[in-house]
Write an enzyme that holds these catalytic residues in place. Structure first.
Site, PDB file in Angstrom:
ATOM      1  N   SER A 144       0.863  -1.190   0.000  1.00  0.00           N
ATOM      2  CA  SER A 144       0.000   0.000   0.000  1.00  0.00           C
ATOM      3  C   SER A 144       0.893   1.231   0.000  1.00  0.00           C
ATOM      4  O   SER A 144       2.067   1.164   0.385  1.00  0.00           O
ATOM      5  CB  SER A 144      -0.858  -0.011   1.271  1.00  0.00           C
ATOM      6  N   TYR A 157      -2.279  -0.847  10.390  1.00  0.00           N
ATOM      7  CA  TYR A 157      -2.275  -1.141   8.951  1.00  0.00           C
ATOM      8  C   TYR A 157      -0.990  -0.597   8.335  1.00  0.00           C
ATOM      9  O   TYR A 157      -0.301  -1.289   7.569  1.00  0.00           O
ATOM     10  CB  TYR A 157      -3.511  -0.475   8.318  1.00  0.00           C
TER      11      TYR A 157
HETATM   12  N1  LIG Z   1      -8.616  -0.051  -1.946  1.00  0.00           N
HETATM   13  C1  LIG Z   1      -7.597   0.698  -1.621  1.00  0.00           C
HETATM   14  O1  LIG Z   1      -7.678   1.938  -1.617  1.00  0.00           O
HETATM   15  C2  LIG Z   1      -6.255   0.077  -1.303  1.00  0.00           C
HETATM   16  C3  LIG Z   1      -5.155   0.915  -1.182  1.00  0.00           C
HETATM   17  C4  LIG Z   1      -3.921   0.371  -0.889  1.00  0.00           C
HETATM   18  C5  LIG Z   1      -3.805  -0.992  -0.708  1.00  0.00           C
HETATM   19  N2  LIG Z   1      -4.906  -1.782  -0.813  1.00  0.00           N
HETATM   20  C6  LIG Z   1      -4.717  -3.207  -0.606  1.00  0.00           C
HETATM   21  O2  LIG Z   1      -5.212  -3.899  -1.731  1.00  0.00           O
HETATM   22  C7  LIG Z   1      -5.571  -5.215  -1.360  1.00  0.00           C
HETATM   23  C8  LIG Z   1      -6.925  -5.562  -1.942  1.00  0.00           C
HETATM   24  O3  LIG Z   1      -7.880  -4.691  -1.405  1.00  0.00           O
HETATM   25  P1  LIG Z   1      -9.154  -4.190  -2.202  1.00  0.00           P
HETATM   26  O4  LIG Z   1      -9.157  -2.724  -2.078  1.00  0.00           O
HETATM   27  O5  LIG Z   1      -9.229  -4.816  -3.529  1.00  0.00           O
HETATM   28  O6  LIG Z   1     -10.298  -4.707  -1.221  1.00  0.00           O
HETATM   29  P2  LIG Z   1     -11.584  -5.600  -1.421  1.00  0.00           P
HETATM   30  O7  LIG Z   1     -12.314  -5.540  -0.128  1.00  0.00           O
HETATM   31  O8  LIG Z   1     -12.304  -5.217  -2.662  1.00  0.00           O
HETATM   32  O9  LIG Z   1     -10.969  -7.066  -1.620  1.00  0.00           O
HETATM   33  C9  LIG Z   1     -10.335  -7.744  -0.589  1.00  0.00           C
HETATM   34  C10 LIG Z   1     -10.717  -9.210  -0.654  1.00  0.00           C
HETATM   35  O10 LIG Z   1      -9.974  -9.914   0.374  1.00  0.00           O
HETATM   36  C11 LIG Z   1     -10.862 -10.884   0.971  1.00  0.00           C
HETATM   37  N3  LIG Z   1     -10.387 -11.212   2.319  1.00  0.00           N
HETATM   38  C12 LIG Z   1     -10.499 -10.469   3.446  1.00  0.00           C
HETATM   39  N4  LIG Z   1      -9.978 -11.113   4.501  1.00  0.00           N
HETATM   40  C13 LIG Z   1      -9.511 -12.305   4.017  1.00  0.00           C
HETATM   41  C14 LIG Z   1      -8.858 -13.405   4.615  1.00  0.00           C
HETATM   42  N5  LIG Z   1      -8.592 -13.437   5.933  1.00  0.00           N
HETATM   43  N6  LIG Z   1      -8.519 -14.451   3.830  1.00  0.00           N
HETATM   44  C15 LIG Z   1      -8.816 -14.443   2.506  1.00  0.00           C
HETATM   45  N7  LIG Z   1      -9.441 -13.441   1.892  1.00  0.00           N
HETATM   46  C16 LIG Z   1      -9.785 -12.375   2.637  1.00  0.00           C
HETATM   47  C17 LIG Z   1     -12.203 -10.175   0.968  1.00  0.00           C
HETATM   48  O11 LIG Z   1     -13.271 -11.105   1.122  1.00  0.00           O
HETATM   49  C18 LIG Z   1     -12.206  -9.472  -0.386  1.00  0.00           C
HETATM   50  O12 LIG Z   1     -12.750 -10.283  -1.404  1.00  0.00           O
HETATM   51  C19 LIG Z   1      -5.473  -5.252   0.177  1.00  0.00           C
HETATM   52  O13 LIG Z   1      -4.257  -5.859   0.555  1.00  0.00           O
HETATM   53  C20 LIG Z   1      -5.485  -3.785   0.564  1.00  0.00           C
HETATM   54  O14 LIG Z   1      -4.841  -3.556   1.805  1.00  0.00           O
HETATM   55  C21 LIG Z   1      -6.127  -1.286  -1.113  1.00  0.00           C
END
Ligand SMILES: NC(=O)c1ccc[n+]([C@@H]2O[C@H](COP(=O)([O-])OP(=O)(O)OC[C@H]3O[C@@H](n4cnc5c(N)ncnc54)[C@H](O)[C@@H]3O)[C@@H](O)[C@H]2O)c1
Length: 255
Positions: A144, A157
């Site tokens: 991130s 986080y």
């Molecule tokens: N969305 C943002 O702004 C952003 C920014 C920086 C980093 N990220 C990172 O990107 C990655 C994906 O996030 P996203 O934004 O696509 O979110 P999202 O919520 O759309 O997808 C995350 C997925 O992970 C699954 N999940 C949650 N806990 C879990 C577990 N214990 N085991 C298996 N699966 C699990 C959820 O069910 C979901 O389908 C994450 O690592 C997040 O920290 C997101």
């Protein structure tokens, strides 16, 4: 060069939604066989359906990345189904309530470190153990922007995502000699389930510091993930790639 996944098999954790779903779809479009690993069964199965609808090959494996046997079973399931584990996108995570650092209690802190740091560690360790014995592979961790700089009101986080960056560098250093490449992407704020409840003021404050002043689409994070996972990135390892609309380019805005 087009990033091809023909003849390759692998996994995407958190593939049921957001960035993971976008990456899995793109990998499948390029010929890869993908196991969608998610704690949310319906969401994961929906990604499989979307891939199959486009003529791709995918399967779902219920996985909780915080549970080591579940991660071990995930790696085994890819090999059982498709005969190899060539790539892995360690991406799953959930949301954390916004608080100042000292307002998190130890229970919440421990939960966050388990989900954001120990989970990706389990994934890395089990993937590497297989790849080391089978001619290598390519891994991309979703860290991130909060793995590069502090993100407000998300202390555990931020700490954990800095840790994911550290694991990425250590793994790249130690396993390159086995043909394993390990890289990370550091997204800024992306339009996904994780950000849908963030207040407008927060999003406004974050995007104001970017060169490109908007949220990212999941496909804009998936694109560099897919490139780094593919053989097109054959000379890239240990790279920590900001995909943040220029947020980390400068402390000074020209607007
Ligand atoms: N969305 C943002 O702004 C952003 C920014 C920086 C980093 N990220 C990172 O990107 C990655 C994906 O996030 P996203 O934004 O696509 O979110 P999202 O919520 O759309 O997808 C995350 C997925 O992970 C699954 N999940 C949650 N806990 C879990 C577990 N214990 N085991 C298996 N699966 C699990 C959820 O069910 C979901 O389908 C994450 O690592 C997040 O920290 C997101």
């Amino acid at each position: 060069m087009t990033a091809s996944f023909i003849g390759k098999a692998g996994l995407v954790t958190g593939g049921g939604s957001g960035i993971g779903r976008a990456a899995a779809l793109e990998i499948a479009r390029r010929g890869g066989k993908v196991v969608i690993a998610d704690i949310a069964d319906e969401a994961g199965l929906e990604t499989v359906r979307l891939i199959e609808q486009e003529g791709g090959i995918a399967a779902f494996q219920h996985t909780d990345i915080t549970d080591e046997p579940s991660v071990a079973a995930l790696v085994a399931s890819v090999v059982d189904r498709y005969g190899s584990l060539d790539f892995a996108h360690n991406n799953a995570a959930g949301g954390i309530p916004p608080k100042e650092l000292a307002d998190y209690d130890s229970e919440m802190n421990a939960w966050a470190l388990k989900l954001y740091l120990e989970g990706p560690y389990f994934c890395l360790a089990h993937e590497i153990r297989y790849m080391k014995e089978h001619g290598g592979g390519s891994i991309v961790n979703t860290a991130s922007l909060a793995g590069l700089v502090a993100s407000p009101l998300t202390g555990p986080y931020t700490a954990a995502k800095h840790g994911v960056v550290g694991y990425t560098k250590s793994a790249a250093l130690e396993y390159g000699r086995y043909g394993i490449r390990v890289n990370a992407v550091c997204p800024g704020v992306v339009r996904t389930g994780l950000t849908k409840d963030l207040p407008d003021e927060y999003i406004g404050a974050v995007t104001a510091g970017q060169v490109i002043k908007r949220l990212a689409d999941p496909a804009e994070i998936a694109a560099p993930v897919v490139f780094l996972l593919s053989d097109s990135a054959s000379f890239i390892t240990g790279a920590i790639v900001p995909v943040d609309g220029g947020a980390t380019t400068s402390t000074t805005s020209v607007d």
